[in-house]
Design a protein around this motif. Sequence first.
Motif, PDB file in Angstrom:
ATOM      1  N   ARG A 237      19.518 -57.992  -5.403  1.00 55.54           N
ATOM      2  CA  ARG A 237      20.130 -57.054  -4.460  1.00 55.54           C
ATOM      3  C   ARG A 237      19.726 -55.602  -4.706  1.00 55.54           C
ATOM      4  NH1 ARG A 237      24.174 -58.714  -7.907  1.00 55.54           N
ATOM      5  NH2 ARG A 237      25.594 -57.180  -8.772  1.00 55.54           N
ATOM      6  N   ALA A 238      19.561 -55.265  -5.963  1.00 59.83           N
ATOM      7  CA  ALA A 238      19.215 -53.874  -6.256  1.00 59.83           C
ATOM      8  C   ALA A 238      17.875 -53.515  -5.614  1.00 59.83           C
ATOM      9  CB  ALA A 238      19.152 -53.661  -7.760  1.00 59.83           C
ATOM     10  N   ALA A 239      16.942 -54.468  -5.690  1.00 62.50           N
ATOM     11  CA  ALA A 239      15.623 -54.205  -5.122  1.00 62.50           C
ATOM     12  C   ALA A 239      15.652 -54.228  -3.600  1.00 62.50           C
ATOM     13  CB  ALA A 239      14.634 -55.252  -5.635  1.00 62.50           C
ATOM     14  N   LEU A 240      16.618 -54.959  -3.052  1.00 62.62           N
ATOM     15  CA  LEU A 240      16.689 -55.105  -1.600  1.00 62.62           C
ATOM     16  C   LEU A 240      17.366 -53.919  -0.924  1.00 62.62           C
ATOM     17  CD1 LEU A 240      17.805 -58.838  -1.339  1.00 62.62           C
ATOM     18  CD2 LEU A 240      15.621 -57.905  -0.595  1.00 62.62           C
ATOM     19  N   ARG A 241      18.035 -53.110  -1.704  1.00 63.60           N
ATOM     20  CA  ARG A 241      18.840 -52.047  -1.103  1.00 63.60           C
ATOM     21  C   ARG A 241      18.006 -51.123  -0.220  1.00 63.60           C
ATOM     22  NH1 ARG A 241      23.952 -51.002  -2.017  1.00 63.60           N
ATOM     23  NH2 ARG A 241      24.984 -51.971  -3.783  1.00 63.60           N
ATOM     24  N   SER A 242      18.552 -50.858   0.938  1.00 62.12           N
ATOM     25  CA  SER A 242      17.963 -49.864   1.822  1.00 62.12           C
ATOM     26  C   SER A 242      19.102 -49.332   2.665  1.00 62.12           C
ATOM     27  CB  SER A 242      16.902 -50.501   2.719  1.00 62.12           C
ATOM     28  OG  SER A 242      17.530 -51.282   3.712  1.00 62.12           O
ATOM     29  N   LEU A 243      18.836 -48.268   3.381  1.00 63.41           N
ATOM     30  CA  LEU A 243      19.900 -47.707   4.212  1.00 63.41           C
ATOM     31  C   LEU A 243      20.308 -48.675   5.317  1.00 63.41           C
ATOM     32  CD1 LEU A 243      19.017 -43.930   4.570  1.00 63.41           C
ATOM     33  CD2 LEU A 243      20.912 -44.964   3.336  1.00 63.41           C
ATOM     34  N   PHE A 244      19.325 -49.383   5.902  1.00 61.99           N
ATOM     35  CA  PHE A 244      19.666 -50.341   6.947  1.00 61.99           C
ATOM     36  C   PHE A 244      20.516 -51.482   6.378  1.00 61.99           C
ATOM     37  CE2 PHE A 244      15.938 -48.504   9.177  1.00 61.99           C
ATOM     38  CZ  PHE A 244      16.582 -48.154  10.345  1.00 61.99           C
ATOM     39  N   TRP A 245      20.146 -51.897   5.192  1.00 60.37           N
ATOM     40  CA  TRP A 245      20.878 -52.959   4.503  1.00 60.37           C
ATOM     41  C   TRP A 245      22.325 -52.513   4.253  1.00 60.37           C
ATOM     42  CZ3 TRP A 245      23.260 -53.135  -0.247  1.00 60.37           C
ATOM     43  CH2 TRP A 245      23.474 -54.388  -0.811  1.00 60.37           C
ATOM     44  N   GLU A 246      22.462 -51.278   3.787  1.00 64.37           N
ATOM     45  CA  GLU A 246      23.781 -50.735   3.488  1.00 64.37           C
ATOM     46  C   GLU A 246      24.609 -50.577   4.768  1.00 64.37           C
ATOM     47  OE1 GLU A 246      24.912 -47.733  -0.043  1.00 64.37           O
ATOM     48  OE2 GLU A 246      23.784 -46.858   1.567  1.00 64.37           O
ATOM     49  N   LEU A 247      23.914 -50.179   5.815  1.00 62.14           N
ATOM     50  CA  LEU A 247      24.588 -50.029   7.107  1.00 62.14           C
ATOM     51  C   LEU A 247      25.202 -51.365   7.545  1.00 62.14           C
ATOM     52  CD1 LEU A 247      22.855 -48.318  10.163  1.00 62.14           C
ATOM     53  CD2 LEU A 247      24.379 -50.244  10.441  1.00 62.14           C
ATOM     54  N   GLU A 248      24.376 -52.412   7.519  1.00 65.22           N
ATOM     55  CA  GLU A 248      24.863 -53.726   7.953  1.00 65.22           C
ATOM     56  C   GLU A 248      25.904 -54.285   6.996  1.00 65.22           C
ATOM     57  OE1 GLU A 248      21.717 -56.479   8.534  1.00 65.22           O
ATOM     58  OE2 GLU A 248      21.005 -55.507  10.359  1.00 65.22           O
ATOM     59  N   SER A 249      25.730 -53.979   5.738  1.00 63.12           N
ATOM     60  CA  SER A 249      26.648 -54.521   4.745  1.00 63.12           C
ATOM     61  C   SER A 249      28.022 -53.858   4.823  1.00 63.12           C
ATOM     62  CB  SER A 249      26.058 -54.324   3.350  1.00 63.12           C
ATOM     63  OG  SER A 249      26.979 -54.720   2.374  1.00 63.12           O
ATOM     64  N   ASN A 250      28.034 -52.538   4.829  1.00 65.77           N
ATOM     65  CA  ASN A 250      29.299 -51.817   4.733  1.00 65.77           C
ATOM     66  C   ASN A 250      29.859 -51.387   6.087  1.00 65.77           C
ATOM     67  OD1 ASN A 250      29.073 -52.037   2.019  1.00 65.77           O
ATOM     68  ND2 ASN A 250      28.692 -49.869   1.623  1.00 65.77           N
ATOM     69  N   LEU A 251      29.014 -50.806   6.903  1.00 64.42           N
ATOM     70  CA  LEU A 251      29.534 -50.125   8.084  1.00 64.42           C
ATOM     71  C   LEU A 251      29.650 -51.034   9.298  1.00 64.42           C
ATOM     72  CD1 LEU A 251      27.777 -46.644   7.856  1.00 64.42           C
ATOM     73  CD2 LEU A 251      29.891 -47.438   6.803  1.00 64.42           C
ATOM     74  N   LEU A 252      28.531 -51.564   9.744  1.00 61.20           N
ATOM     75  CA  LEU A 252      28.592 -52.250  11.032  1.00 61.20           C
ATOM     76  C   LEU A 252      27.458 -53.252  11.173  1.00 61.20           C
ATOM     77  CD1 LEU A 252      29.684 -52.475  13.972  1.00 61.20           C
ATOM     78  CD2 LEU A 252      28.169 -50.578  14.562  1.00 61.20           C
TER      79      LEU A 252
END
Lengths: 155, 419
Positions: B70-85
Amino acid sequence: MPTVLIVVADAQVEQAHWSSSFARDGREGEWEVDVVDLPEDGVALALWDLVAAIERASVVHVARPYTRGGEVALLAGKLLGKPIAVSDVTVETSSLGRSIDALRLADVIIAARDGEADAPADHVRLEIVDPASDGWVPRLAAIYRELALPDEDER
Amino acid sequence: MKILVVSNLYPPNTVGGYEIQCSQAVAELRARGHDVVVLTSVPRRVIPTNEHEGNVLRTLHTPDVYSAERAALRSLFWELESNLLDVENVHRLVDVLVRWQPDVCYLWNLVAIGGVGIVAAVQQLGVPWVWHLGDAVPAMLSHFDSGAVPQLGQWMSRRFTGRFLACSRTVVDKVERLVPITARTRVVPNWVAGISPTIDRSYFDGAPLRLAYAGRLVEEKGVFLLLDMAARLLESGCTTWTLDIIGNGLVDEVRARIAELGIGEHARLRGWLPQAEVRAHLAASDLFVFPTTMEDSMPLAPLEAASVGCVPVVPEVTGIAEWLVDGVHCLKAERTPEAFAATVRTVIDREVDLAALARRATRAVYDSFAIGAVMPTVESELLLAAERGRIDVTKAEETYRTALLADALLRRHVSERLQ
């Protein structure tokens, strides 16, 4: 005193008549009027300031919803559960709003004349308020009042 | 009562105790006569098809937040889908809500499924909700673009008008830093299912002390501190003990550390075991050594251990420490290898009546942490919430349109941020 927040998006396109006139004449009556000018760029930075301003408002009026700033204002108004009026829908500098039929998120569309807005009238009220005519300020104030009433009742 | 449960994971697709608790709550609520549908994510591994599972919809998209990479996969788009929407998940949720029209939404872990958008959609549709916090999920969701977004937390606090059930004050405090919820939160402990008030087992009598650890093999659970503790015991000449380590995670790293410390004759890696086997293993162990961090909300494993007479040794400050009393139901130690080793040593040296401690712990878990003892509180909160409102199906289109607008604006923001 209820507050109407008039968000003027992409203000550099042309001077917004709603904000300047209503802010001057509208507050003679029962309304407090806040005006926020949203620049075309830097919208993301302005979002949380906008949210704070919208939270204080009874009604949000988004002038130019089909601009980048207008889209942000629409979303912020919706997420905060505020009644939303839109106007100046002929100014279109972003295609996003139209692609998702964003005007349907508004409670009322205000047009200056017949045919100005091809509104989804089956879902959203369309009101003609010509700012060049006499009596447009009380007419607009009445629309705001109708929008604000359910909210006021809940309080 | 018609209850829609939303959880990022659901057994047998599990990572930790949060989703296991969720499934136990679902079973208990069904046993109490409620109609429960579960909406959860598509599993990232093959799980057995179970015709008895019924009403578990595994349709939500997840960016696999719990993968080892997961650490390597992190990106802003990933974070967006994961946390926000995740706008597709909002669509699936709205579809289920409108078709089934539950009386209440019972929310669980919403990380990795676009949790903020999930709650915002439930809220916009007017569906009453209760959010069960086995971790500081609202605070976790308030992170984006490499940091906390306090304004988002404040907005969630003001606009999300449902109720919260939190498993410990530790969790509430963690959430509170970003999302003020105290006034609408009730603390109910995690629970253990299928337990007895007393058990028939043997206790430590001077034979090698049987130490056990069960949980994810990760730094934050304290597994490496545990190995250092074991090394300290050997260094002090104390050899009458064994340590079984159950779980998966950083297996290779743990194995290497065991070799490095020279504790391989005492410490054994058991790997991942099914829940029933874990419990059987703990029933044959004397001490459950669990030096987890204070960030751990309320780990289940010490409760599971105590329920079968395996006395927990836990740090002085952590979620579980709120519920168990030092010297009465458990042993507490400063979270250092030395302090944990010293505490274990007191047991080996027979300074502690371990059998008495174990019996009290077993009884305490049965009285206060059995699912039957906790669930009436949960049920009453759900009933109260259900009375507060009703879904407004006419808002369905508006809700999804709002999500589409938010998604487009967020993606635009991220794209420009990355340029």
